[in-house]
Design a protein around this motif. Sequence first.
Motif, PDB file in Angstrom:
ATOM      1  N   SER A  29       0.837  -1.196   0.000  1.00  0.00           N
ATOM      2  CA  SER A  29       0.000   0.000   0.000  1.00  0.00           C
ATOM      3  C   SER A  29       0.872   1.246   0.000  1.00  0.00           C
ATOM      4  O   SER A  29       1.908   1.298   0.662  1.00  0.00           O
ATOM      5  N   VAL A  30       0.430   2.242  -0.768  1.00  0.00           N
ATOM      6  CA  VAL A  30       1.146   3.508  -0.893  1.00  0.00           C
ATOM      7  C   VAL A  30       0.179   4.634  -0.566  1.00  0.00           C
ATOM      8  O   VAL A  30      -0.894   4.729  -1.158  1.00  0.00           O
ATOM      9  N   LEU A  31       0.581   5.494   0.362  1.00  0.00           N
ATOM     10  CA  LEU A  31      -0.161   6.700   0.686  1.00  0.00           C
ATOM     11  C   LEU A  31       0.687   7.879   0.226  1.00  0.00           C
ATOM     12  O   LEU A  31       1.823   8.046   0.665  1.00  0.00           O
ATOM     13  N   ASP A  32       0.129   8.690  -0.666  1.00  0.00           N
ATOM     14  CA  ASP A  32       0.829   9.836  -1.245  1.00  0.00           C
ATOM     15  C   ASP A  32       0.158  11.103  -0.726  1.00  0.00           C
ATOM     16  O   ASP A  32      -0.880  11.522  -1.238  1.00  0.00           O
ATOM     17  N   LEU A  33       0.737  11.696   0.320  1.00  0.00           N
ATOM     18  CA  LEU A  33       0.165  12.885   0.953  1.00  0.00           C
ATOM     19  C   LEU A  33       0.636  14.139   0.227  1.00  0.00           C
ATOM     20  O   LEU A  33       1.828  14.308  -0.003  1.00  0.00           O
ATOM     21  N   GLU A  78      -5.167   3.350  10.268  1.00  0.00           N
ATOM     22  CA  GLU A  78      -4.587   2.804   9.044  1.00  0.00           C
ATOM     23  C   GLU A  78      -3.064   2.780   9.129  1.00  0.00           C
ATOM     24  O   GLU A  78      -2.448   3.641   9.748  1.00  0.00           O
ATOM     25  N   THR A  79      -2.488   1.774   8.496  1.00  0.00           N
ATOM     26  CA  THR A  79      -1.047   1.766   8.266  1.00  0.00           C
ATOM     27  C   THR A  79      -0.827   1.495   6.786  1.00  0.00           C
ATOM     28  O   THR A  79      -1.671   0.900   6.116  1.00  0.00           O
ATOM     29  N   TYR A  80       0.307   1.945   6.296  1.00  0.00           N
ATOM     30  CA  TYR A  80       0.653   1.810   4.880  1.00  0.00           C
ATOM     31  C   TYR A  80       2.080   1.302   4.787  1.00  0.00           C
ATOM     32  O   TYR A  80       2.915   1.596   5.641  1.00  0.00           O
ATOM     33  N   ASP A  81       2.355   0.561   3.741  1.00  0.00           N
ATOM     34  CA  ASP A  81       3.726   0.096   3.543  1.00  0.00           C
ATOM     35  C   ASP A  81       4.647   1.270   3.225  1.00  0.00           C
ATOM     36  O   ASP A  81       5.750   1.360   3.742  1.00  0.00           O
ATOM     37  N   PHE A 108       3.585   4.087   8.910  1.00  0.00           N
ATOM     38  CA  PHE A 108       4.248   3.383   7.815  1.00  0.00           C
ATOM     39  C   PHE A 108       4.929   2.128   8.336  1.00  0.00           C
ATOM     40  O   PHE A 108       5.444   2.099   9.442  1.00  0.00           O
ATOM     41  N   GLN A 109       4.897   1.076   7.514  1.00  0.00           N
ATOM     42  CA  GLN A 109       5.501  -0.190   7.917  1.00  0.00           C
ATOM     43  C   GLN A 109       6.872  -0.402   7.292  1.00  0.00           C
ATOM     44  O   GLN A 109       7.738  -0.994   7.912  1.00  0.00           O
ATOM     45  N   LYS A 110       7.061   0.059   6.058  1.00  0.00           N
ATOM     46  CA  LYS A 110       8.341  -0.171   5.368  1.00  0.00           C
ATOM     47  C   LYS A 110       9.145   1.108   5.190  1.00  0.00           C
ATOM     48  O   LYS A 110      10.297   1.170   5.605  1.00  0.00           O
ATOM     49  N   THR A 111       8.547   2.125   4.561  1.00  0.00           N
ATOM     50  CA  THR A 111       9.326   3.310   4.207  1.00  0.00           C
ATOM     51  C   THR A 111       8.463   4.563   4.216  1.00  0.00           C
ATOM     52  O   THR A 111       7.340   4.558   3.722  1.00  0.00           O
ATOM     53  N   LEU A 112       9.038   5.616   4.754  1.00  0.00           N
ATOM     54  CA  LEU A 112       8.480   6.958   4.676  1.00  0.00           C
ATOM     55  C   LEU A 112       9.451   7.801   3.857  1.00  0.00           C
ATOM     56  O   LEU A 112      10.660   7.770   4.113  1.00  0.00           O
ATOM     57  N   VAL A 113       8.945   8.530   2.874  1.00  0.00           N
ATOM     58  CA  VAL A 113       9.782   9.396   2.040  1.00  0.00           C
ATOM     59  C   VAL A 113       9.295  10.825   2.246  1.00  0.00           C
ATOM     60  O   VAL A 113       8.139  11.141   1.973  1.00  0.00           O
ATOM     61  N   GLN A 181      13.235   4.433   7.327  1.00  0.00           N
ATOM     62  CA  GLN A 181      12.741   3.061   7.526  1.00  0.00           C
ATOM     63  C   GLN A 181      12.942   2.635   8.972  1.00  0.00           C
ATOM     64  O   GLN A 181      13.899   3.062   9.621  1.00  0.00           O
ATOM     65  N   PRO A 182      12.044   1.814   9.478  1.00  0.00           N
ATOM     66  CA  PRO A 182      12.262   1.255  10.818  1.00  0.00           C
ATOM     67  C   PRO A 182      13.562   0.454  10.830  1.00  0.00           C
ATOM     68  O   PRO A 182      13.934  -0.155   9.816  1.00  0.00           O
ATOM     69  N   VAL A 183      14.255   0.447  11.935  1.00  0.00           N
ATOM     70  CA  VAL A 183      15.530  -0.249  12.034  1.00  0.00           C
ATOM     71  C   VAL A 183      15.371  -1.747  11.815  1.00  0.00           C
ATOM     72  O   VAL A 183      16.253  -2.398  11.293  1.00  0.00           O
TER      73      VAL A 183
END
Length: 185
Positions: A29-33, A78-81, A108-113, A181-183
Amino acid sequence: MQHKILQNRRYYHNRIQAVLKELDIREGSVLDLGCGEMLIKPYLNSNNIRYIGIDQFPFQEEEDFYCADILNYPLENETYDFIFLLGVLDHMNFSDQIRILQKIQNRFQKTLVVSRWNCSNLILRMFYYKRKCVDIESHFKGYRLKRLAFVKFPRLKFLWKPGEDKFWYKFMATEYVYIIQPVAL
């Protein structure tokens, strides 16, 4: 005006391509804010990606676009990858920057940009001397961070990766993009 929009769009496409080369987005899942024209979406494999774009201006009329203020959009359950926050912080006051970062920090579970203007750029500081800049690295202490440096010229795009020439990119880059990213990843 149209020419300026096209020049900026070229820069944004180049930036998105450079950022996506650093990521492995094959599914999820991708959330584009602050998605604007949803420029990220065409670069994703839509068969395996659940994309949601949110912007306060009604740029799109698609089912995966929501016209809303990202500060007030309910994300609590909600959570997003992957979450993208590109070109948004520069348009917010300091307290709203902190609010949105706190709001998405655990979403976010994988990556925040996240992108923001480079507060150390001497030319930009002359224009934005009153603006306070959020410290992304301190805010996401304890996470794995990678910083990409960009110089925005109307017709060109340059990318310096941290470590190549720290002195010059610190003062010349106009924008930083942080890949967070989470460690545990």
